[in-house]
Scaffold this motif. Structure first.
Motif, PDB file in Angstrom:
ATOM      1  N   HIS A  75       0.991  -1.566   0.267  1.00 18.59           N
ATOM      2  CA  HIS A  75       0.066  -0.094  -0.105  1.00 18.59           C
ATOM      3  C   HIS A  75       0.713   0.741   0.099  1.00 18.59           C
ATOM      4  CE1 HIS A  75      -3.799   2.054   2.117  1.00 18.59           C
ATOM      5  NE2 HIS A  75      -3.126   2.961   0.953  1.00 18.59           N
ATOM      6  N   HIS A  77       1.494   4.969  -1.954  1.00 21.37           N
ATOM      7  CA  HIS A  77       1.137   5.816  -3.187  1.00 21.37           C
ATOM      8  C   HIS A  77       2.689   7.111  -4.044  1.00 21.37           C
ATOM      9  CE1 HIS A  77      -2.760   5.349  -2.407  1.00 21.37           C
ATOM     10  NE2 HIS A  77      -1.737   5.404  -0.341  1.00 21.37           N
ATOM     11  N   LYS A 198      -9.146   0.409  -7.455  1.00 25.84           N
ATOM     12  CA  LYS A 198      -9.713   1.690  -5.010  1.00 25.84           C
ATOM     13  C   LYS A 198     -11.069   1.672  -5.690  1.00 25.84           C
ATOM     14  CE  LYS A 198      -8.205   2.688  -1.886  1.00 25.84           C
ATOM     15  NZ  LYS A 198      -7.197   3.612  -1.490  1.00 25.84           N
ATOM     16  N   HIS A 257      -7.045  -1.266   4.090  1.00 23.91           N
ATOM     17  CA  HIS A 257      -6.572  -1.094   6.149  1.00 23.91           C
ATOM     18  C   HIS A 257      -7.588  -1.904   6.305  1.00 23.91           C
ATOM     19  CE1 HIS A 257      -4.919   3.036   4.973  1.00 23.91           C
ATOM     20  NE2 HIS A 257      -6.069   3.096   3.836  1.00 23.91           N
ATOM     21  N   ASP A 345       1.199   2.434   3.639  1.00 25.91           N
ATOM     22  CA  ASP A 345       0.453   3.826   3.347  1.00 25.91           C
ATOM     23  C   ASP A 345       1.533   5.300   4.069  1.00 25.91           C
ATOM     24  OD1 ASP A 345      -1.352   5.332   2.440  1.00 25.91           O
ATOM     25  OD2 ASP A 345      -2.662   3.973   3.807  1.00 25.91           O
TER      26      ASP A 345
HETATM   27 ZN   LIG Z   1      -3.835   4.825   0.891  1.00 22.13          ZN
END
Ligand SMILES: [Zn+2]
Length: 426
Positions: A75, A77, A198, A257, A345
């Protein structure tokens, strides 16, 4: 730089035009939860083989070091802003990460980023591109904040400005408030060529019909059907246990999550998650994977709010309470049949991995298995990754010490090999 490294660099960089056959001697390989010694393992056409090839071009003595498959970041970005992709790739390589799930990014960047990844031949990425949500909701603010480049974004006059902007729409995020909107926008969405879809489920049980704050069960279920028709898997962002249950009912088997990962821990939560018989049946059928993003707890505050400019930190008592919650929650989800993958994340994968080890969410063996086998398989399910078996991709990390005895060994990776070739971080 040590001797082994220099020898291997010389060997692996000298072969350019033909695929060479390599014999690896004296390695301890992480397989099925433990290190197993092999006197000889071979690499042919970038894949492992245990059958001795007729010709061996090169022999590398692994000097009884510890060999693990590469890590996967489940996870992130990163690999989005084209200006940062080069450094991002190198940061991943330095941590031994060869595969990544980018679970929301600007689709307008993805073409050039895919090219850069292909040219670098270092890491491989599956992109979600723009996430699907409802009008004005997460993650639109995050992306408008990035586009606006406003530093003090939390000031009321700035948040209003950012909230009203829709520059990243149909790029970093899509508003699909109902089934009609899905139908209207789906073709344009597919044109961005996402590797995975997503969707955002955000407290679906508290949703208002007038101004919805999340996709509804109905819409998500419809999106899942559309995605399936295009051979695409769906990853759900979830906030609550109900979101998880709604996702399961819609047929979603990947969750970005764990429930209540980002909650204000001023109140105790029911971490002993209960599932109905029907839900248990769905779990058994789907074998869903949760990427719990646990280390949020470590550095970021879960009590960030307007009063502390979203910069506050957890005090020790709240931290311990949230850690207790995480442990009980993970145990409960595990007992109920969920599988796990690891994803941060956050800025660095390694901080998430070390947080799992430090707090014993699973045994060391299981954490290493999740990070080197389950997560790569989640990202690229059709490939032979994460195991030292016949025909599997010959990608691995060489460690000086046994990481099951000293996890610090994971921080100093001596060598990185990808499909039989040496990888070097700049
Ligand atoms: Zn995220």
């Amino acid at each position: 730089m040590n001797k082994l490294y220099l020898v291997i660099i010389a060997i692996l960089t000298s072969i350019v035009t033909f695929s060479q056959t390599i014999r690896l001697t004296n390695g301890n390989y992480f397989q099925d939860g433990r290190f197993k010694h092999y006197a000889n393992v071979y690499i042919k056409d970038g894949k492992f083989t245990f059958i001795k090839p007729k010709v061996i071009d090169t022999t590398i003595n692994l000097e009884n070091k510890f060999i693990i498959p590469p890590f996967a970041e489940g996870h992130t970005h990163k690999i989005d802003n084209p200006k940062e992709v080069g450094p991002d790739i190198n940061a991943f390589v330095k941590q031994g990460v060869f595969y990544a799930f980018v679970l929301n990014n600007f689709s307008s960047n993805v073409k050039s980023n895919r090219n850069e990844l292909l040219n670098s031949k270092k890491i491989e990425v599956a992109f979600a591109n723009g996430g699907i949500t409802v009008t004005g909701q997460h993650p639109s603010f995050v992306y408008e904040r990035i586009i606006s480049d406003i530093k003090e974004w939390w000031l009321p006059e700035n948040t209003a400005k950012i909230k009203n902007s829709r520059k990243g729409e149909n790029d970093a995020y899509w508003f699909m408030d109902n089934i009609e909107e899905v139908d209207k926008k789906w073709e344009a969405y597919l044109k961005t060529k996402p590797d995975v879809v997503k969707v955002y489920l955000m407290n679906v049980n508290k949703n208002e019909t007038q101004n919805p704050k999340t996709l509804s069960e109905n819409t998500v279920s419809y999106i899942v059907k559309k995605a399936k028709a295009s051979n695409l898997r769906v990853v759900a962002h979830i906030e609550s246990l109900d979101d998880l249950k709604v996702g399961l009912r819609c047929g979603i088997s990947i969750f970005g999550h764990m429930p209540h990962y980002n909650v204000n821990f001023s109140k105790e939560l029911p971490a002993d998650f209960q599932f109905t018989e029907l839900e248990k049946k769905i779990i058994k059928k789907l074998r869903p994977v949760i990427i719990p993003t646990l280390s949020f707890n470590d550095e970021f505050s879960i009590v960030r709010n307007e009063k502390n400019n979203y910069q506050g930190e957890l005090d020790t008592a709240s931290f311990n309470r949230s850690l207790r919650f995480q442990k009980t929650a993970i145990k409960s989800l595990h007992q109920n049949g969920f599988k796990f993958a690891i994803g941060s994340d956050r800025e660095y994968f390694m901080s998430e991995l070390l947080y799992w080890f430090k707090n014993n969410f699973f045994s060391y063996e299981d954490i290493l298995t999740i990070a080197t086998k389950e997560t790569p398989k989640l990202i690229f399910p059709t490939r032979k990754l994460g195991e030292f078996k016949e025909g599997f991709e010959a990608s691995f990390l060489v460690l000086n010490q046994d990481p099951l005895k000293n996890i610090q060994a994971l921080k100093s990776i001596e060598l990185l090999i990808k499909q039989g070739k040496l990888i070097v971080a700049k």
